[in-house]
Enzyme design. Sequence first.
Site, PDB file in Angstrom:
ATOM      1  N   HIS A 196      -0.507   7.868  -6.505  1.00 18.98           N
ATOM      2  CA  HIS A 196      -1.174   7.025  -8.215  1.00 18.98           C
ATOM      3  C   HIS A 196      -1.457   7.462  -9.468  1.00 18.98           C
ATOM      4  O   HIS A 196      -2.090   6.591 -10.240  1.00 18.98           O
ATOM      5  CB  HIS A 196      -2.612   6.288  -7.796  1.00 18.98           C
ATOM      6  CG  HIS A 196      -3.596   6.351  -6.115  1.00 18.98           C
ATOM      7  ND1 HIS A 196      -4.344   5.900  -5.743  1.00 18.98           N
ATOM      8  CD2 HIS A 196      -2.431   6.090  -5.011  1.00 18.98           C
ATOM      9  CE1 HIS A 196      -4.512   5.200  -4.251  1.00 18.98           C
ATOM     10  NE2 HIS A 196      -2.769   5.132  -4.320  1.00 18.98           N
ATOM     11  N   GLU A 221      -0.799  -0.982  -0.200  1.00 21.04           N
ATOM     12  CA  GLU A 221      -1.551  -0.329   0.562  1.00 21.04           C
ATOM     13  C   GLU A 221      -3.138  -0.189   0.465  1.00 21.04           C
ATOM     14  O   GLU A 221      -4.069  -0.456   1.089  1.00 21.04           O
ATOM     15  CB  GLU A 221      -1.283   1.363   1.592  1.00 21.04           C
ATOM     16  CG  GLU A 221      -1.612   2.214   0.368  1.00 21.04           C
ATOM     17  CD  GLU A 221      -1.177   3.325   0.680  1.00 21.04           C
ATOM     18  OE1 GLU A 221      -1.784   3.702   2.291  1.00 21.04           O
ATOM     19  OE2 GLU A 221      -2.053   4.249  -0.150  1.00 21.04           O
ATOM     20  N   ASN A 222      -3.769  -0.094  -0.741  1.00 21.78           N
ATOM     21  CA  ASN A 222      -4.685  -0.042  -1.238  1.00 21.78           C
ATOM     22  C   ASN A 222      -5.679  -1.880  -2.026  1.00 21.78           C
ATOM     23  O   ASN A 222      -5.641  -2.104  -2.793  1.00 21.78           O
ATOM     24  CB  ASN A 222      -5.123   0.668  -2.572  1.00 21.78           C
ATOM     25  CG  ASN A 222      -4.253   1.961  -2.018  1.00 21.78           C
ATOM     26  OD1 ASN A 222      -3.339   2.465  -2.980  1.00 21.78           O
ATOM     27  ND2 ASN A 222      -5.278   2.756  -1.606  1.00 21.78           N
ATOM     28  N   HIS A 270      -2.372   3.686   4.843  1.00 24.70           N
ATOM     29  CA  HIS A 270      -4.094   3.604   4.493  1.00 24.70           C
ATOM     30  C   HIS A 270      -3.118   1.607   5.255  1.00 24.70           C
ATOM     31  O   HIS A 270      -4.110   0.841   5.617  1.00 24.70           O
ATOM     32  CB  HIS A 270      -4.429   2.692   3.558  1.00 24.70           C
ATOM     33  CG  HIS A 270      -5.411   3.649   2.473  1.00 24.70           C
ATOM     34  ND1 HIS A 270      -6.466   3.825   3.171  1.00 24.70           N
ATOM     35  CD2 HIS A 270      -5.036   4.548   1.618  1.00 24.70           C
ATOM     36  CE1 HIS A 270      -7.206   5.301   2.524  1.00 24.70           C
ATOM     37  NE2 HIS A 270      -5.959   5.387   1.424  1.00 24.70           N
ATOM     38  N   HIS A 312       6.166   7.413   0.446  1.00 25.19           N
ATOM     39  CA  HIS A 312       4.645   7.296  -0.102  1.00 25.19           C
ATOM     40  C   HIS A 312       4.566   8.945   0.536  1.00 25.19           C
ATOM     41  O   HIS A 312       4.204   8.858   1.914  1.00 25.19           O
ATOM     42  CB  HIS A 312       4.282   5.956   0.829  1.00 25.19           C
ATOM     43  CG  HIS A 312       3.392   5.732   0.885  1.00 25.19           C
ATOM     44  ND1 HIS A 312       2.359   5.186  -0.269  1.00 25.19           N
ATOM     45  CD2 HIS A 312       1.697   6.444   1.286  1.00 25.19           C
ATOM     46  CE1 HIS A 312       1.452   5.049  -0.083  1.00 25.19           C
ATOM     47  NE2 HIS A 312       0.951   5.561   0.891  1.00 25.19           N
ATOM     48  N   HIS A 324       2.058   6.307  -3.422  1.00 28.53           N
ATOM     49  CA  HIS A 324       0.513   7.156  -2.585  1.00 28.53           C
ATOM     50  C   HIS A 324      -0.061   7.579  -3.658  1.00 28.53           C
ATOM     51  O   HIS A 324      -1.229   8.097  -3.480  1.00 28.53           O
ATOM     52  CB  HIS A 324       1.053   8.324  -2.224  1.00 28.53           C
ATOM     53  CG  HIS A 324      -0.087   8.961  -0.899  1.00 28.53           C
ATOM     54  ND1 HIS A 324      -1.011   8.867  -0.682  1.00 28.53           N
ATOM     55  CD2 HIS A 324      -0.566  10.341  -0.435  1.00 28.53           C
ATOM     56  CE1 HIS A 324      -1.586   9.102   0.218  1.00 28.53           C
ATOM     57  NE2 HIS A 324      -1.498  10.198  -0.229  1.00 28.53           N
TER      58      HIS A 324
HETATM   59 FE   LIG Z   1      -2.446   4.561  -2.106  1.00 28.28          FE
HETATM   60 FE   LIG Z   2      -0.859   6.586   0.108  1.00 29.57          FE
END
Ligand SMILES: [Fe+2]
Ligand SMILES: [Fe+2]
Length: 266
Positions: free
Chosen positions: A183, A43-44, A72, A156, A181
């Site tokens: 991190h 997602e990143n 995201h 997530h 999620h």
């Molecule tokens: Fe993320």
């Molecule tokens: Fe996320």
Amino acid sequence: MPSSINLLIIGDIIGKAGRRALTSHLASIIDEHNIDFVVGNGENLANGFGTTEATAHEMFDLGVHVLTNGNHCWDQRDFMKVIDEDDRLIRPCNFTEHAPGRGWTLQETASGHGVAVINVIGQVFMSGTWSCPFTAVDHCLQEIPKDVSAIVVDFHAEVTSEKIGMGWHLDGRASVVYGTHTHIPTCDEIIRPKGTAYQSDIGMTGSYQSIIGMKVEGALKKMITRMPSRFECVDRGASIFATIVQINPATRMAKNIKRIHIPPSS
Ligand SMILES: [Fe+2]
Ligand SMILES: [Fe+2]
């Protein structure tokens, strides 16, 4: 057929820094730990915001089998078409019925073991209106063929209690349930009584000299001023935090779970 499947789980991969770290180290991690299957959260991947076709293919070319996603998911508009066409890409199964793509996928290891991967998103402290993650996961499990060798669940979500609840909900039914999620890695890896491996968050593959992967200045300014601020990824100096789960394909349950950490190259 091998008597176990060695699964490598990578959490959120943050922009260029995360991609560079995996370019440098993923092949040697796969060799050293005899990895059969690799899952990462995408997602990143694209400068911190969403996934593009190019960044996804960069990860697949390095040996990643499946990329999960999260809140995201739609930051890059072109991704809606890409996710629809490539079944190695999944998004949370409890997005609305209008969402393109799929919430779970079934892929194979090189030796022919079927590995199902489910992606689901939490409801607590997550912006968005997702349906119940517990019910959504149950529906996925009903759809997944009974003869798969492993079932992997990326939850997530923001809150550890909701994630821990999901781990217990799936104990004995999934091979591994883990969080993404936040991190930030947690050190609570464990195997539950019925054989499901669990960890609240894998942690990001990105720079930890940051605020969850973003440059400090912009993120801190927003916290202090409560005014809009530009978020930019830190683009080098990533650590890899990942988790290896050994799965018995006959029972689909976990035999071992361990975290690994590759610090940034000096
Ligand atoms: Fe993320
Ligand atoms: Fe996320």
